[in-house]
Design an enzyme around this catalytic site. Structure first.
Site, mmCIF file in Angstrom:
data_model
loop_
_atom_site.group_PDB
_atom_site.id
_atom_site.type_symbol
_atom_site.label_atom_id
_atom_site.label_comp_id
_atom_site.label_asym_id
_atom_site.label_seq_id
_atom_site.Cartn_x
_atom_site.Cartn_y
_atom_site.Cartn_z
ATOM 1 N N ASN A 1 0.837 -1.204 0.000
ATOM 2 C CA ASN A 1 0.000 0.000 0.000
ATOM 3 C C ASN A 1 0.866 1.245 0.000
ATOM 4 O O ASN A 1 1.953 1.269 0.565
ATOM 5 C CB ASN A 1 -0.971 -0.009 1.194
ATOM 6 C CG ASN A 1 -0.400 0.682 2.413
ATOM 7 O OD1 ASN A 1 -0.443 1.911 2.510
ATOM 8 N ND2 ASN A 1 0.180 -0.097 3.322
ATOM 9 N N PHE B 1 -1.530 8.133 4.388
ATOM 10 C CA PHE B 1 -2.310 8.769 5.474
ATOM 11 C C PHE B 1 -3.553 9.494 4.953
ATOM 12 O O PHE B 1 -3.813 10.645 5.318
ATOM 13 C CB PHE B 1 -1.462 9.772 6.270
ATOM 14 C CG PHE B 1 -0.366 9.172 7.116
ATOM 15 C CD1 PHE B 1 -0.317 7.820 7.415
ATOM 16 C CD2 PHE B 1 0.635 9.999 7.648
ATOM 17 C CE1 PHE B 1 0.699 7.290 8.203
ATOM 18 C CE2 PHE B 1 1.650 9.481 8.440
ATOM 19 C CZ PHE B 1 1.680 8.120 8.700
ATOM 20 N N SER C 1 5.790 5.208 8.617
ATOM 21 C CA SER C 1 5.128 4.916 7.342
ATOM 22 C C SER C 1 6.106 5.236 6.215
ATOM 23 O O SER C 1 6.758 6.285 6.243
ATOM 24 C CB SER C 1 3.879 5.774 7.172
ATOM 25 O OG SER C 1 3.471 5.715 5.817
ATOM 26 N N ASN D 1 5.148 5.931 3.304
ATOM 27 C CA ASN D 1 4.386 6.631 2.268
ATOM 28 C C ASN D 1 4.221 8.128 2.506
ATOM 29 O O ASN D 1 3.484 8.785 1.796
ATOM 30 C CB ASN D 1 3.011 5.973 2.116
ATOM 31 C CG ASN D 1 3.152 4.508 1.766
ATOM 32 O OD1 ASN D 1 3.949 4.155 0.892
ATOM 33 N ND2 ASN D 1 2.421 3.654 2.455
ATOM 34 N N THR D 2 4.873 8.649 3.525
ATOM 35 C CA THR D 2 4.917 10.100 3.745
ATOM 36 C C THR D 2 6.388 10.480 3.627
ATOM 37 O O THR D 2 7.220 9.960 4.374
ATOM 38 C CB THR D 2 4.357 10.472 5.132
ATOM 39 O OG1 THR D 2 2.974 10.130 5.145
ATOM 40 C CG2 THR D 2 4.517 11.953 5.426
ATOM 41 N N LYS E 1 5.925 3.799 17.040
ATOM 42 C CA LYS E 1 5.841 2.704 16.059
ATOM 43 C C LYS E 1 6.973 2.828 15.054
ATOM 44 O O LYS E 1 7.144 3.877 14.426
ATOM 45 C CB LYS E 1 4.498 2.746 15.336
ATOM 46 C CG LYS E 1 4.336 1.602 14.343
ATOM 47 C CD LYS E 1 2.908 1.380 13.978
ATOM 48 C CE LYS E 1 2.769 0.280 12.945
ATOM 49 N NZ LYS E 1 1.375 0.049 12.581
ATOM 50 N N ASN F 1 6.108 -1.495 11.321
ATOM 51 C CA ASN F 1 5.302 -1.037 10.203
ATOM 52 C C ASN F 1 5.628 -1.898 8.963
ATOM 53 O O ASN F 1 6.324 -2.904 9.077
ATOM 54 C CB ASN F 1 5.610 0.449 9.952
ATOM 55 C CG ASN F 1 4.383 1.210 9.488
ATOM 56 O OD1 ASN F 1 3.705 0.760 8.556
ATOM 57 N ND2 ASN F 1 4.108 2.339 10.097
#
Ligand SMILES: Cc1cc2nc3c(=O)[nH]c(=O)nc-3n(C[C@H](O)[C@H](O)[C@H](O)COP(=O)(O)O)c2cc1C
Length: 346
Positions: free
Chosen positions: A113, A117, A177, A179-180, A219, A248
């Protein structure tokens, strides 16, 4: 009880993954509102334990990201989990990355994915949290907006902490994450020190004001080089962080080379993540000592995987991708296996 999930899964897997996700959650909510859900899922496994001063009915929780807006707490709470973590929520609502941004690697029992966010922001998140009827242990997971420069990230996390503190059983600080952009830079020593210092001070202040100690957790990613995990572990101890959530998703594709969708950008979760995530948990346990709370997450697709996570050093376990592939039965199977494998002195 008949396991109906394989049939539902067949149908859902014909849909685009994000559509399937939204539909499954909506239907779950409907079944719950009609009072039917509890007849369709196994009962909660009783394996009471205390971690971070909180009482958990069992050790298997829902990982962050499945219910980003906290819109399905009551329905998800009736699937037998010992705790739920919702979010990641950012101060402002944001759309996330363009679609498609979620991919199934079915053979590998994995997902990739790059949602980024997507969420409705703090205000709507809190309105949902306040509406919930479910009274189990609830973790609230906070992040930063994509448009906030990384140098100002602490401001977003402090806003998140201020807002969620009154409603959280624990707060999870998501700095992992993939993805940021640049988010994982916050795991590096200097940036981490500054962030954790600020968050610890604010959390202490909020705790004092409310006369209630809310555990603050961080995390982390599975993708560390050299002694990166040890650096993080030392920072957690230095700043009196109450627990760590590991891990993660991974940016590594080593376990899925040649698989369909393996070249998509984003975080890989599910079965191929298990070993890397367990390695991080083992290193953390070694660096943090026996008493430090670790929530183990990454690649739990079976009861055996859950037991392996506990053996690696976790005190609690979370599931995301396993729920997509195996359904709610996995929650019960994992909780039972952990109960049977854990000595009764918790
Ligand atoms: C679609 C998807 C979205 C996720 N979103 C978040 C998120 O918003 N915040 C977070 O901390 N973790 C998020 N995660 C990571 C999971 O919480 C978990 O750490 C990771 O998927 C590994 O566990 P699993 O193999 O059981 O899925 C997400 C994972 C997936 C698959």
């Amino acid at each position: 009880m008949i396991d109906w999930y394989p049939v539902a899964r067949k149908f859902l897997f014909h849909l685009e993954p994000e559509q399937a996700h939204d539909l499954a959650l909506r239907q779950l909510g409907r079944l719950h509102d009609l009072g039917l859900l509890r007849h369709l899922v196994p009962a909660q496994v009783a394996d009471p334990c205390e971690v971070m001063g909180l009482s958990f009915p069992n050790r298997v929780g829902l990982a962050a990201g499945l219910d980003k807006d906290a819109a399905h707490i009551d329905a998800l709470g009736s699937l037998g989990f010992g705790f739920l973590e919702v979010g990641t929520v950012t101060p402002q609502a944001q759309p996330g990355n363009p679609r498609p941004r979620m991919f199934r690697l079915v053979r590998e029992r994995a997902l990739i994915n790059r949602l980024g966010f997507n969420n409705d922001g703090l205000d709507r998140f809190l309105a949902q949290v306040q509406k919930r009827r479910w009274r189990g242990v609830l973790g609230l997971n906070i992040g930063k907006n994509a448009t906030t420069p990384i140098e100002s990230a602490a401001g977003d996390y402090l806003r998140g902490l201020d807002a969620v503190h009154a409603w959280a059983d624990y707060v999870a600080v998501n700095i992992s994450s993939p993805n940021t952009r640049n988010l994982r830079l916050l795991q590096q020593e200097q940036a981490l020190d500054a962030l954790l210092h600020a968050l610890r001070a604010r959390c202490d202040q909020l705790d004092r004001g409310r006369g209630r100690r809310v555990p603050l957790l961080v995390k982390i990613a599975p993708d560390f080089e050299d002694d990166g995990v040890v650096v993080v572990a030392r920072a957690l101890l230095r700043h009196r962080i109450d627990g760590v959530i590991a891990t993660n998703t991974t940016v590594s594709r080593a376990q899925v080379q040649g698989a369909m969708h393996a070249a998509e950008a984003g975080g890989l979760s599910g079965a191929p993540l298990l070993e890397a995530s367990n390695r991080v948990i083992s290193s953390l346990r070694q660096a943090l000592g026996p008493g430090f709370p670790i929530i183990g997450v990454g690649g739990v697709l079976s009861a055996d995987d859950a037991a392996a996570k506990m053996r690696a050093g976790a005190n609690l376990v979370q599931i995301y991708t396993g729920l997509i592939y195996s359904g709610p039965r996995l929650v019960r199977d994992a909780a039972l296996r952990i109960r049977d494998a854990t000595p009764t002195v918790h």
